[in-house]
Motif scaffolding. Structure first.
Motif, PDB file in Angstrom:
ATOM      1  N   GLN A   1      -7.494  -5.880  -4.800  1.00 46.56           N
ATOM      2  CA  GLN A   1      -8.115  -6.494  -4.090  1.00 46.56           C
ATOM      3  C   GLN A   1      -8.136  -7.529  -4.664  1.00 46.56           C
ATOM      4  O   GLN A   1      -8.864  -8.183  -5.678  1.00 46.56           O
ATOM      5  CB  GLN A   1      -9.510  -6.071  -4.338  1.00 46.56           C
TER       6      GLN A   1
ATOM      7  N   TRP B   1      -8.421   1.787  -7.435  1.00 40.92           N
ATOM      8  CA  TRP B   1      -7.680   1.253  -5.776  1.00 40.92           C
ATOM      9  C   TRP B   1      -8.802  -0.623  -6.168  1.00 40.92           C
ATOM     10  O   TRP B   1      -8.501  -1.362  -5.516  1.00 40.92           O
ATOM     11  CB  TRP B   1      -8.141   1.354  -4.953  1.00 40.92           C
TER      12      TRP B   1
ATOM     13  N   GLU C   1       5.414  -1.135   3.486  1.00 38.90           N
ATOM     14  CA  GLU C   1       4.363  -0.053   4.016  1.00 38.90           C
ATOM     15  C   GLU C   1       3.655  -0.078   5.497  1.00 38.90           C
ATOM     16  O   GLU C   1       3.364  -0.323   5.672  1.00 38.90           O
ATOM     17  CB  GLU C   1       3.128  -0.368   2.392  1.00 38.90           C
TER      18      GLU C   1
ATOM     19  N   HIS D   1       0.186  -4.599   8.558  1.00 44.89           N
ATOM     20  CA  HIS D   1      -1.324  -5.186   9.055  1.00 44.89           C
ATOM     21  C   HIS D   1      -1.211  -6.968   9.007  1.00 44.89           C
ATOM     22  O   HIS D   1      -1.979  -7.621   8.814  1.00 44.89           O
ATOM     23  CB  HIS D   1      -2.323  -5.123   7.738  1.00 44.89           C
TER      24      HIS D   1
ATOM     25  N   ASP E   1       2.814  -4.309   0.171  1.00 51.79           N
ATOM     26  CA  ASP E   1       1.553  -3.916   1.117  1.00 51.79           C
ATOM     27  C   ASP E   1       0.830  -3.826   1.788  1.00 51.79           C
ATOM     28  O   ASP E   1       1.037  -5.003   2.501  1.00 51.79           O
ATOM     29  CB  ASP E   1       0.197  -3.692  -0.415  1.00 51.79           C
TER      30      ASP E   1
ATOM     31  N   HIS F   1      -6.129   9.373   0.454  1.00 54.63           N
ATOM     32  CA  HIS F   1      -5.964   8.435   1.127  1.00 54.63           C
ATOM     33  C   HIS F   1      -5.267   7.636   2.212  1.00 54.63           C
ATOM     34  O   HIS F   1      -4.094   8.285   2.016  1.00 54.63           O
ATOM     35  CB  HIS F   1      -6.025   6.979  -0.817  1.00 54.63           C
TER      36      HIS F   1
ATOM     37  N   ARG G   1       7.530  -3.796  -2.954  1.00 56.62           N
ATOM     38  CA  ARG G   1       6.726  -3.007  -2.389  1.00 56.62           C
ATOM     39  C   ARG G   1       5.981  -3.894  -1.215  1.00 56.62           C
ATOM     40  O   ARG G   1       4.991  -4.164  -2.558  1.00 56.62           O
ATOM     41  CB  ARG G   1       6.382  -2.087  -2.489  1.00 56.62           C
TER      42      ARG G   1
ATOM     43  N   HIS H   1       0.595   6.873  -4.202  1.00 59.00           N
ATOM     44  CA  HIS H   1      -0.383   6.778  -4.737  1.00 59.00           C
ATOM     45  C   HIS H   1      -1.671   7.120  -3.935  1.00 59.00           C
ATOM     46  O   HIS H   1      -2.995   7.518  -4.287  1.00 59.00           O
ATOM     47  CB  HIS H   1      -0.361   5.377  -5.567  1.00 59.00           C
ATOM     48  N   ASP H   2      -1.968   7.235  -2.285  1.00 62.76           N
ATOM     49  CA  ASP H   2      -2.472   7.186  -1.680  1.00 62.76           C
ATOM     50  C   ASP H   2      -2.495   8.275  -1.055  1.00 62.76           C
ATOM     51  O   ASP H   2      -3.602   9.040  -0.974  1.00 62.76           O
ATOM     52  CB  ASP H   2      -2.810   5.962  -0.374  1.00 62.76           C
TER      53      ASP H   2
HETATM   54  C1  QV4 Z   1     -16.224  -0.214   1.697  1.00 61.28           C
HETATM   55  C2  QV4 Z   1     -16.692  -0.093   3.694  1.00 61.28           C
HETATM   56  C3  QV4 Z   1     -16.134  -0.703   4.309  1.00 61.28           C
HETATM   57  C4  QV4 Z   1     -16.768  -2.296   3.843  1.00 61.28           C
HETATM   58  C5  QV4 Z   1     -16.182  -2.754   2.942  1.00 61.28           C
HETATM   59  C6  QV4 Z   1     -16.931  -4.400   2.112  1.00 61.28           C
HETATM   60  O1  QV4 Z   1     -15.716   1.185   3.408  1.00 61.28           O
HETATM   61  O2  QV4 Z   1     -16.143  -0.460   5.494  1.00 61.28           O
HETATM   62  O3  QV4 Z   1     -16.010  -3.097   4.995  1.00 61.28           O
HETATM   63  O4  QV4 Z   1     -16.997  -2.057   1.566  1.00 61.28           O
HETATM   64  O5  QV4 Z   1     -18.275  -4.204   1.965  1.00 61.28           O
HETATM   65  C7  QV4 Z   1     -11.919  -0.272  -0.950  1.00 61.28           C
HETATM   66  C8  QV4 Z   1     -13.667   1.427  -0.860  1.00 61.28           C
HETATM   67  C9  QV4 Z   1     -13.632   1.102   0.371  1.00 61.28           C
HETATM   68  C10 QV4 Z   1     -14.068   0.264   0.270  1.00 61.28           C
HETATM   69  C11 QV4 Z   1     -13.051  -1.445   0.499  1.00 61.28           C
HETATM   70  C12 QV4 Z   1     -13.568  -2.936  -0.186  1.00 61.28           C
HETATM   71  O6  QV4 Z   1     -12.567   2.670  -1.014  1.00 61.28           O
HETATM   72  O7  QV4 Z   1     -14.724   2.261   0.825  1.00 61.28           O
HETATM   73  O8  QV4 Z   1     -14.701  -0.514   1.801  1.00 61.28           O
HETATM   74  O9  QV4 Z   1     -12.434  -1.516  -1.304  1.00 61.28           O
HETATM   75  O10 QV4 Z   1     -14.786  -3.040  -1.412  1.00 61.28           O
HETATM   76  C13 QV4 Z   1      -6.938   0.861  -1.584  1.00 61.28           C
HETATM   77  C14 QV4 Z   1      -7.522   1.940  -0.991  1.00 61.28           C
HETATM   78  C15 QV4 Z   1      -8.744   1.892  -0.550  1.00 61.28           C
HETATM   79  C16 QV4 Z   1      -9.592   0.571  -1.190  1.00 61.28           C
HETATM   80  C17 QV4 Z   1      -8.285  -1.026  -1.426  1.00 61.28           C
HETATM   81  C18 QV4 Z   1      -9.001  -1.919  -1.472  1.00 61.28           C
HETATM   82  O11 QV4 Z   1      -6.668   3.110  -0.336  1.00 61.28           O
HETATM   83  O12 QV4 Z   1      -9.464   2.629  -0.424  1.00 61.28           O
HETATM   84  O13 QV4 Z   1     -10.593   0.263  -0.418  1.00 61.28           O
HETATM   85  O14 QV4 Z   1      -7.200  -0.121  -2.109  1.00 61.28           O
HETATM   86  O15 QV4 Z   1      -9.002  -1.850  -2.995  1.00 61.28           O
HETATM   87  C19 QV4 Z   1      -4.347   2.662   6.149  1.00 61.28           C
HETATM   88  C20 QV4 Z   1      -3.375   0.959   5.659  1.00 61.28           C
HETATM   89  C21 QV4 Z   1      -2.314   0.972   4.694  1.00 61.28           C
HETATM   90  C22 QV4 Z   1      -3.447   1.173   3.378  1.00 61.28           C
HETATM   91  C23 QV4 Z   1      -4.337   2.614   3.155  1.00 61.28           C
HETATM   92  C24 QV4 Z   1      -4.913   2.840   1.896  1.00 61.28           C
HETATM   93  O16 QV4 Z   1      -2.309   0.637   6.658  1.00 61.28           O
HETATM   94  O17 QV4 Z   1      -1.827  -0.190   4.645  1.00 61.28           O
HETATM   95  O18 QV4 Z   1      -5.030   2.667   4.657  1.00 61.28           O
HETATM   96  N1  QV4 Z   1      -2.178   1.612   2.220  1.00 61.28           N
HETATM   97  C25 QV4 Z   1      -1.984   0.647   1.313  1.00 61.28           C
HETATM   98  C26 QV4 Z   1      -2.026   0.457  -0.106  1.00 61.28           C
HETATM   99  C27 QV4 Z   1      -3.869   1.027  -0.837  1.00 61.28           C
HETATM  100  C28 QV4 Z   1      -4.838   0.173  -0.889  1.00 61.28           C
HETATM  101  C29 QV4 Z   1      -4.204  -0.732   0.703  1.00 61.28           C
HETATM  102  C30 QV4 Z   1      -3.199  -0.555   1.333  1.00 61.28           C
HETATM  103  C31 QV4 Z   1      -5.664  -2.234   0.493  1.00 61.28           C
HETATM  104  O19 QV4 Z   1      -1.350   1.916  -0.978  1.00 61.28           O
HETATM  105  O20 QV4 Z   1      -3.690   1.644  -1.987  1.00 61.28           O
HETATM  106  O21 QV4 Z   1      -5.875   1.217  -0.688  1.00 61.28           O
HETATM  107  O22 QV4 Z   1      -4.389  -3.179  -0.295  1.00 61.28           O
HETATM  108  O23 QV4 Z   1      -3.584   3.584   6.515  1.00 61.28           O
END
Ligand code: QV4
Ligand code: CA
Length: 476
Positions: free
Chosen positions: A61, A57, A223, A190, A186, A293, A184, A287-288
């Motif tokens: 970022q 993941w 998404e 939001h 992402d 996830h 796609r 992938h989620d």
């Molecule tokens: C952590 C804490 C938070 C805190 C933060 C900052 O949990 O409470 O605020 O630190 O200090 C990762 C970690 C997560 C971390 C975050 C920030 O898992 O714990 O927060 O990073 O560092 C993917 C993963 C997430 C990952 C994220 C960023 O699934 O776990 O977070 O990438 O690396 C909803 C949305 C939908 C989303 C879905 C997962 O509506 O849009 O959740 N799906 C898309 C992608 C998905 C991706 C993201 C969105 C973000 O398909 O893969 O999330 O781009 O349903």
């Protein structure tokens, strides 16, 4: 933005999750092109934060829009897109522009530095003015909270800001120049649909030098997880492009897990609450949700339950509804675990067994015979209508695609053995699930269709696969 821009005669896309660009280029030439795949989705292409332990993941970022990641650099990506287009396989990029990286994640895969704590991303550049004020997403009943606050702490860009729009449009147009066929989007849920409309409206038409028709627009699939019960619905987005239809994933999982009867699939489509066929990007797992996830986890089928997974995938690929996407995974036990590496950081290449399946940590569902042969089935079926529906009142079903293809499923705890109308011309056909057509014989089961279109169809309860599929391109 509603057409995938596939080459004529091809259908079906695969998500090559975390693959390297050089490996994908070779895969297009050696496998996806020859086996009829129409497209592929890649992991995010732009610079992301390097995160300890290298979870998958980290690629969600962003640090900048430079095209350097663990999958390769810009030159490698450009070469991949070109080589894939040359063999008829289109590329769709997972674009992440709702946000940048979260606090603490400051070093990028292209070597850029950022300071997410002060919302400074100089390699774009973005500064604090380009972001929404800091708040956390806590309330999925409040559209403002969902769209203007941070998803798990990811710095939330303001897509209403003209500089932000310019940078996003430049990024997308750069990818169009390189020959991609779509995106796609992402975390579309939001972002405000009105902002997305402006951004999409400014993206160029596809690059005719890569074989796209003049005036063709990028295919956009957004998404938007909408399983109901929240303030935001997918219908806010279907005017702008397709949406990832999570209800399809949820429902197909329930059905093939035996929580719903197969006979109910007779009206598969909008009657199940799905978006219109041309607005639905459909999948068994993504992938989620394959690793818990996102949303809708419990009933999702994955490679870990292969018999049901292959049945669900075969149904998705046989059925005319939607634009199907096949997931291609790496093996995982931990839900944060990144792709296989050679040294803890560089992604390892897949290696292939003699039956074409993958090893070296890669699952490659798209190289499972039961799945790639169903891509062949979908191509053979082309635009033919669903006809000759049959069911036993429970969990045995069959249907044809006009006079081009026929498929049967058995999810009951007893054998299927019936004379069924296949819709096909008389002849002997190879079942493309238990084997393939090889020269003038079948490596698996064969099916004899009589002059009345009927054939004896048998799927025993203890067979490896609960599907049988035949089509005009697998006729002896
Ligand atoms: C952590 C804490 C938070 C805190 C933060 C900052 O949990 O409470 O605020 O630190 O200090 C990762 C970690 C997560 C971390 C975050 C920030 O898992 O714990 O927060 O990073 O560092 C993917 C993963 C997430 C990952 C994220 C960023 O699934 O776990 O977070 O990438 O690396 C909803 C949305 C939908 C989303 C879905 C997962 O509506 O849009 O959740 N799906 C898309 C992608 C998905 C991706 C993201 C969105 C973000 O398909 O893969 O999330 O781009 O349903
Ligand atoms: Ca947002």
């Amino acid at each position: 933005q509603f057409s995938p821009n596939y080459k004529d005669g091809r259908n079906g896309m695969v998500h090559l999750f975390e693959w390297k660009w050089d490996d994908i280029a070779a895969e297009c030439e050696n496998f996806l092109g020859p086996y009829g795949f129409a497209g592929l989705q890649v992991s995010p292409v732009n610079e992301n934060a390097v995160i300890g332990g290298r979870p998958w993941w980290e690629r969600y970022q962003p640090i900048s829009y430079k095209l350097t990641t663990r999958s390769g650099n810009e030159q490698q990506f450009a070469s991949m897109v070109k080589r894939c287009n040359a063999v008829g396989v289109r590329t769709y990029v997972d674009v992440v522009f709702n946000h940048m990286s979260a606090n603490g994640n400051s070093r990028g895969t292209a070597g850029s530095q950022a300071d997410p704590g002060s919302k400074s991303f100089p390699a774009v550049p973005f500064s604090t003015l380009d972001f929404n004020p800091t708040c956390s997403i806590t309330n999925y009943n409040d559209p403002k909270n969902i769209r203007n606050c941070e998803l798990v702490g990811l710095r939330d860009l303001n897509q209403g800001n003209s500089w932000v729009r310019d940078k996003i449009v430049d990024f997308l147009n750069h990818l169009v120049d390189l020959g991609v066929a779509g995106f796609r989007v992402d975390a579309a849920k939001h972002m405000w649909p009105a902002d997305l409309a402006v951004i999409y409206g400014r993206v160029k038409n596809l690059n005719t030098a890569h074989g796209f028709n003049a005036g063709a627009k990028p295919y956009i699939f957004q998404e938007v997880i909408d399983l109901g019960g929240e303030a935001i619905s997918k219908s806010e987005y279907t005017g702008l492009g397709a949406v990832t239809e999570f209800r399809h994933s949820d429902s197909i999982g329930k059905v093939f897990r035996g929580k719903d009867q197969l006979r109910y699939l007779v009206n598969w489509g909008t009657a199940w609450g799905f978006a219109a066929s041309d607005r639905s990007l459909v999948f068994v797992d993504n992938h989620d949700n394959q690793r818990g996830h996102g949303a809708g986890g419990a009933d999702v089928l994955t490679y870990k339950v292969p018999k049901q997974y292959k049945m669900a995938s075969a149904f998705m690929l046989a059925h005319p509804f939607g634009t199907p996407r096949v997931m291609s995974s790496f093996a995982f036990s931990d839900t944060d675990q990144g792709p296989p590496t050679s040294d803890g950081s560089n992604i390892a290449s897949p290696r292939f067994n003699s039956d074409m399946s993958c090893n070296n940590g890669w699952v490659c569902e798209h190289r499972w015979r039961q799945i790639y042969n169903m891509v062949g089935f979908r191509n053979a079926a082309a635009n033919a209508q669903l006809q000759n529906w049959w069911d036993n009142g429970k969990n045995q079903i069959a249907f044809s695609r006009g006079n081009r293809a026929f498929v049967a499923f058995n999810n009951d705890g007893y054998d299927l053995s019936s004379s069924l109308q296949t819709g096909l011309p008389a002849g002997t056909y190879c079942d493309v699930i238990s084997g393939s057509k090889s020269g003038s014989s079948c490596t698996g089961k064969s099916v004899v269709v009589g002059s009345d279109g009927r054939a004896n169809i048998s799927i025993r309860q203890n067979e490896q696969d609960g599907v049988l599929a035949i089509h005009v391109n697998a006729k002896l």
